[in-house]
Design a protein around this motif. Structure first.
Motif, PDB file in Angstrom:
ATOM      1  N   ALA A 119      35.699  29.452  39.813  1.00 32.69           N
ATOM      2  CA  ALA A 119      36.119  29.519  41.223  1.00 32.69           C
ATOM      3  C   ALA A 119      37.530  30.089  41.334  1.00 32.69           C
ATOM      4  O   ALA A 119      37.825  30.874  42.243  1.00 32.69           O
ATOM      5  CB  ALA A 119      36.039  28.132  41.847  1.00 32.69           C
ATOM      6  N   ASP A 120      38.398  29.711  40.388  1.00 33.29           N
ATOM      7  CA  ASP A 120      39.770  30.235  40.424  1.00 33.29           C
ATOM      8  C   ASP A 120      39.787  31.745  40.238  1.00 33.29           C
ATOM      9  O   ASP A 120      40.533  32.463  40.920  1.00 33.29           O
ATOM     10  CB  ASP A 120      40.617  29.582  39.314  1.00 33.29           C
ATOM     11  CG  ASP A 120      41.075  28.189  39.705  1.00 33.29           C
ATOM     12  OD1 ASP A 120      40.883  27.821  40.888  1.00 33.29           O
ATOM     13  OD2 ASP A 120      41.597  27.482  38.826  1.00 33.29           O
ATOM     14  N   GLU A 121      38.989  32.229  39.299  1.00 28.05           N
ATOM     15  CA  GLU A 121      38.992  33.683  39.067  1.00 28.05           C
ATOM     16  C   GLU A 121      38.326  34.425  40.221  1.00 28.05           C
ATOM     17  O   GLU A 121      38.792  35.494  40.627  1.00 28.05           O
ATOM     18  CB  GLU A 121      38.315  34.030  37.731  1.00 28.05           C
ATOM     19  CG  GLU A 121      38.541  35.502  37.384  1.00 28.05           C
ATOM     20  CD  GLU A 121      37.997  35.925  36.035  1.00 28.05           C
ATOM     21  OE1 GLU A 121      37.317  35.124  35.375  1.00 28.05           O
ATOM     22  OE2 GLU A 121      38.243  37.082  35.669  1.00 28.05           O
ATOM     23  N   LEU A 126      36.385  37.749  45.289  1.00 28.11           N
ATOM     24  CA  LEU A 126      34.937  37.932  45.253  1.00 28.11           C
ATOM     25  C   LEU A 126      34.264  36.650  45.721  1.00 28.11           C
ATOM     26  O   LEU A 126      34.678  35.557  45.342  1.00 28.11           O
ATOM     27  CB  LEU A 126      34.466  38.246  43.828  1.00 28.11           C
ATOM     28  CG  LEU A 126      35.073  39.491  43.167  1.00 28.11           C
ATOM     29  CD1 LEU A 126      34.634  39.564  41.710  1.00 28.11           C
ATOM     30  CD2 LEU A 126      34.678  40.753  43.929  1.00 28.11           C
ATOM     31  N   VAL A 127      33.230  36.796  46.517  1.00 22.67           N
ATOM     32  CA  VAL A 127      32.524  35.606  47.008  1.00 22.67           C
ATOM     33  C   VAL A 127      31.730  34.962  45.878  1.00 22.67           C
ATOM     34  O   VAL A 127      31.756  33.751  45.691  1.00 22.67           O
ATOM     35  CB  VAL A 127      31.611  35.969  48.203  1.00 22.67           C
ATOM     36  CG1 VAL A 127      30.658  34.827  48.527  1.00 22.67           C
ATOM     37  CG2 VAL A 127      32.461  36.306  49.423  1.00 22.67           C
TER      38      VAL A 127
END
Ligand code: FE2
Length: 302
Positions: free
Chosen positions: A96-98, A104-105
């Protein structure tokens, strides 16, 4: 055979560079990309409203880190994830962090058997508030990425029979030009035979043939090595110029490209393996053309 998902487009390319500041300046001030933002990990550059078309990562050696393709919808990305797993490949989640950092969704990654290339499939990259500012070159899009691979037949077979890429043209024993169906562009990726697995070049498509001529003079004035062209490719009918980035990786500008309809497209042509196939105008690549940039391989488990 078509896989159970559809590509939207080639989204971005991630490159390893040995001097982040030097390469950022090159891609911004000579190639003409706009700077989006930077973290300790990477620099993001763009040529449209999308947050990035190129990501630069600091590394010990130059190379191709990853290629990102946008999938048509979030629902199809979910199907694609299951499908890639069903092929027996390890799906690498993007944290999620990246995803937040890369705007990006959703996204996942996997490695192409036979060459180790990291492919990312994603949906929905953030649109920036301001349009791309074409300060130097009217860049239309990141056009394509070309790689030399030593297991040419295996990699080509995987991309076409499992991942849905379609061959637009091929040169036996030498090259295959692949479109990410149903995207209409003649090729978003191409494979060349090679003794090892390495980047051949990345391409930016430009809006005007004058961009090619201006770029040639701009690069010469900046002592950037031109390694092929200007010329005209027979397969895609595009007018081109190739030059080297600060690490020696090859970059191309091209103007014009054949497009394909989704249905009833012409068959792939079998092109004669002679120099004129590469350039109708008769220029010849220098020895430095398409040589630098290893395809980054998965890290071995500790
Ligand atoms: Fe090219």
């Amino acid at each position: 055979m078509n896989p159970p998902f559809r590509y939207k487009r080639l989204g971005y390319v991630a490159l390893n560079v040995t001097d982040l500041a030097r390469s950022t300046a090159f891609y911004r001030d000579l190639v003409g990309l706009d700077f989006s933002d930077a973290t300790d990990e990477r620099v993001a550059l763009r040529c449209s409203r999308d947050h990035h078309a190129v990501l630069l990562y600091p590394a010990a050696a130059p190379g191709l880190k990853r290629i990102g393709f946008e999938i048509e919808s979030a629902a199809e990305l979910a199907v694609a994830r299951d499908y890639v797993e069903s092929l027996g490949l390890a799906v690498e989640p993007v944290s999620a962090d990246e995803r937040k950092d890369l705007r990006l969704v959703d996204a996942f990654r996997f490695r192409v058997p036979g060459c180790g290339l990291c492919l990312e499939f994603f949906v929905q990259m953030m649109h920036m508030a301001t349009p791309f500012e074409a300060r130097l070159t009217n860049i239309e899009r990141l056009g394509h990425v070309v790689m030399n691979v030593n297991a040419f037949d295996d990699v080509l077979g995987f991309l076409t029979s499992k991942l849905g890429f379609k061959v637009s043209d091929f040169v036996p024993g030498f090259a295959a030009f692949l479109r990410c169906y149903p995207n209409p562009l003649h090729h978003s990726m191409a494979l060349l035979t090679g003794a090892d697995n390495h980047l051949n070049h990345i391409n930016f498509m430009v809006r005007d043939v004058d961009d090619i001529g201006r770029a040639m003079n701009r690069m010469k004035a900046a002592n950037v090595e031109i390694v092929f062209g200007p010329g005209r490719h027979q397969p895609s009918e595009s007018i081109f110029l190739y030059f080297l980035d600060p690490d020696g990786m090859t970059v191309e500008y091209s103007f014009g490209m054949e497009t394909f309809p989704e249905a009833n497209a012409r068959e792939a042509r079998l092109l004669e393996p002679v120099p004129k196939t590469l350039d109708l105008w008769g220029s010849v690549p220098t020895p430095a053309f398409g040589k630098i940039g290893l395809i980054e391989q998965a890290a071995l488990p500790a």
